[in-house]
Design an enzyme around this catalytic site. Structure first.
Site, mmCIF file in Angstrom:
data_model
loop_
_atom_site.group_PDB
_atom_site.id
_atom_site.type_symbol
_atom_site.label_atom_id
_atom_site.label_comp_id
_atom_site.label_asym_id
_atom_site.label_seq_id
_atom_site.Cartn_x
_atom_site.Cartn_y
_atom_site.Cartn_z
ATOM 1 N N CYS A 134 34.201 22.338 26.065
ATOM 2 C CA CYS A 134 32.899 21.698 25.871
ATOM 3 C C CYS A 134 32.081 21.777 27.159
ATOM 4 O O CYS A 134 32.311 21.009 28.100
ATOM 5 C CB CYS A 134 33.067 20.244 25.448
ATOM 6 S SG CYS A 134 31.477 19.424 25.173
ATOM 7 N N CYS A 137 30.129 18.549 28.194
ATOM 8 C CA CYS A 137 31.025 17.528 28.727
ATOM 9 C C CYS A 137 31.511 17.914 30.128
ATOM 10 O O CYS A 137 31.587 17.066 31.012
ATOM 11 C CB CYS A 137 32.208 17.315 27.785
ATOM 12 S SG CYS A 137 31.727 16.639 26.173
#
Length: 175
Positions: A134, A137
């Site tokens: 991700c 993130c």
């Protein structure tokens, strides 16, 4: 089961991974991480990878070196990142940006009080986010870690740990 025992099941194709596991788990003191950071990160990754033998090996390595709250925080990081990484990776990868304007509506209260220092929890979350791919993130966690004066070496070591533990689980699965 220990990391040494776990390495025995990696097969000849896992030779480099065995050496990398030895390097990572044999050099905790030179990793730049505290024991809470090192073993919390390793546990978060093991819980996320889902290999029960790897989890048992990391738990055995961590035994007596960390407090119970670190185990709970590692489980929290693995669980929350399992959710957040899917959601925020979708937002990042979707060409339709209307979704990023919508409220997520996902409960993440555990992040406010994870039971360990905020920077340590961010390190666990970063490693799991890298494992799960991700980008949003990763950027978020790196930013917070740098604001908390966590060194680039510690950040890099957490990602190397994610890479090696993922390779170990793969090597063992295809042995």
């Amino acid at each position: 089961m220990s990391i040494a025992d776990y390495k025995q099941g990696l097969g000849d194709h896992g030779k480099d991974t065995k050496l990398n596991l030895s390097s990572i788990f044999g050099n905790v003191d030179t990793s730049g991480m505290t024991p809470t950071q090192f073993y919390g990160t390793a546990l978060s990754l093991a819980y996320s990878i889902g290999d029960t033998d790897l989890t048992a090996a990391v738990e055995a390595e961590a035994e007596g070196k960390i407090e119970d709250n670190v185990v709970g925080a590692a489980k929290l990081a693995a669980t929350l990142m399992a959710m957040n990484n899917v959601y925020y990776r979708f937002l990042h990868l979707s060409s339709d940006k209307q979704f990023s304007k919508m409220p997520a509506g996902l409960r993440m209260n555990g992040m406010a009080n994870p039971g360990v220092d905020k920077a340590d929890f961010e390190l666990y979350s970063l490693a799991v986010s890298a494992l799960n791919g991700c980008g949003m993130c990763i950027d978020s966690h790196v930013g917070v870690l740098l604001k908390h004066d966590i060194s680039a070496q510690v950040i890099q070591n957490s990602i190397k740990m994610a890479a090696v533990m993922n390779a170990a689980a793969t090597a063992r699965r295809i042995a």
